[in-house]
Design an enzyme around this catalytic site. Sequence first.
Site, PDB file in Angstrom:
ATOM      1  N   ASP A 141      34.413  27.502  41.761  1.00 23.65           N
ATOM      2  CA  ASP A 141      33.648  28.393  42.636  1.00 23.65           C
ATOM      3  C   ASP A 141      32.354  27.725  43.082  1.00 23.65           C
ATOM      4  OD1 ASP A 141      32.223  31.751  42.301  1.00 23.65           O
ATOM      5  OD2 ASP A 141      33.122  30.708  44.010  1.00 23.65           O
TER       6      ASP A 141
ATOM      7  N   LYS B 295      32.574  23.884  48.236  1.00 29.38           N
ATOM      8  CA  LYS B 295      34.002  23.949  48.605  1.00 29.38           C
ATOM      9  C   LYS B 295      34.583  22.557  48.857  1.00 29.38           C
ATOM     10  CE  LYS B 295      32.861  27.984  47.900  1.00 29.38           C
ATOM     11  NZ  LYS B 295      32.923  28.359  46.464  1.00 29.38           N
TER      12      LYS B 295
ATOM     13  N   ASP C 248      38.313  30.062  43.863  1.00 27.94           N
ATOM     14  CA  ASP C 248      37.797  31.115  44.733  1.00 27.94           C
ATOM     15  C   ASP C 248      37.620  30.564  46.155  1.00 27.94           C
ATOM     16  OD1 ASP C 248      34.744  33.096  44.976  1.00 27.94           O
ATOM     17  OD2 ASP C 248      36.815  33.593  45.483  1.00 27.94           O
ATOM     18  N   ASN C 249      37.605  31.453  47.158  1.00 27.84           N
ATOM     19  CA  ASN C 249      37.224  31.106  48.531  1.00 27.84           C
ATOM     20  C   ASN C 249      38.142  30.129  49.241  1.00 27.84           C
ATOM     21  OD1 ASN C 249      34.228  30.923  46.840  1.00 27.84           O
ATOM     22  ND2 ASN C 249      34.616  32.602  48.276  1.00 27.84           N
TER      23      ASN C 249
ATOM     24  N   GLU D  55      34.153  38.827  48.961  1.00 30.00           N
ATOM     25  CA  GLU D  55      33.403  39.810  48.166  1.00 30.00           C
ATOM     26  C   GLU D  55      32.576  40.755  49.048  1.00 30.00           C
ATOM     27  OE1 GLU D  55      33.471  36.546  47.539  1.00 30.00           O
ATOM     28  OE2 GLU D  55      31.493  35.638  47.514  1.00 30.00           O
TER      29      GLU D  55
END
Length: 214
Positions: free
Chosen positions: A141, A144, A169-170, A199
Site C-alpha cells: 500500500d 504504486k 491495494d489500489n 476508500e
Amino acid sequence: TQSTRPQRLLHAVQKNATRGDPRSVVKAIDNFCRQKEWAMNVGDEKGCILDSVVSEVNPVTVLELGTYCGYSTVRIASLLPPHAKLITLEFNPDYAKIARQVIAWAGLEDKIQLVEGPSGEWIPKMKEQFGVKTFDLVFLDHWKDRYLPDTKLLEDCGLLRKGSILLADNVICPGTPDYLEYVRNSPRYKSQYFKSHLEYTKVEDGLEKSVFLG
Ligand SMILES: Nc1ncc2ncn(CCCCCNC(=O)c3cc(-c4ccc(F)cc4)cc(O)c3O)c2n1
Ligand SMILES: [Mg+2]
C-alpha cells in the site's frame, strides 16, 4: 500553527475511540474520513476484503509496505493470533509519528514493529535485522511504482515461500499496471482480483490477491 490531516485524524481517534479497542479505532478513523476529511486509508469496504484474506491466511509473519496513519496496520494486527508479528514500513517520519500513536491507542504495540525508511533499503535487511525467514502475508500500500520492484526484491531476498500471499491495494486507482501485468502473467503467481471502490468514494478500485507458487 496549522495542524496536519494526520494530526486531526489522530485527535479523532483519541476523542472517539476506546483505548485498547482496535475495532473502535478503525471505526473512528472511517467516521472521520467519511464525515470530515478524506484520507488514503484502505477504508471499510476494501477493509472487509482485507479482513477476510487475513482471517483465511491466519499469518504468523506479516509485512505491510506503507503505514500512513496505521489504519490497515491496526485492522490487520487486530486479527492476528497471539504470537504473530506485523512489520510495517513507513518512509515519511511525520506519518510514522502519528501511526505510532494510533497503534498505541489500539494497544497493539506488542504485535507491531514500525520501521521508518524506504522499502527498497529495508527489504534486503529483513532477515538479519528482524530474524524473519519468510512472510506469510505482504500488504502492498505504498508508492504504486514500487509494488513491482519490491515484489521482485522480496523474491530475490528469499522472503517469499510457496503459499505466501501478496495483497495489493489500489491496483485500479491510482493504479499499478506494471505490477498487475506481472502477477497476472507470471507462472510463479496465482492471482485474483477483488473489485471494490476507492476508500470513501464511488470510484472503482480493488485489491489483487496473489499466491506465490515458489
Ligand atoms: N518506497 C517506499 N517505502 C516505504 C514507504 N512508506 C510510504 N511510502 C510512500 C507511500 C505514500 C502513500 C502511498 N499511498 C498512496 O499513494 C495512495 C493514494 C491514493 C489516492 C490518492 C489520491 C487520489 F485522488 C486517489 C487515490 C489512495 C490510496 O489508497 C493510496 O494508498 C513508501 N515508499
Ligand atoms: Mg492504498
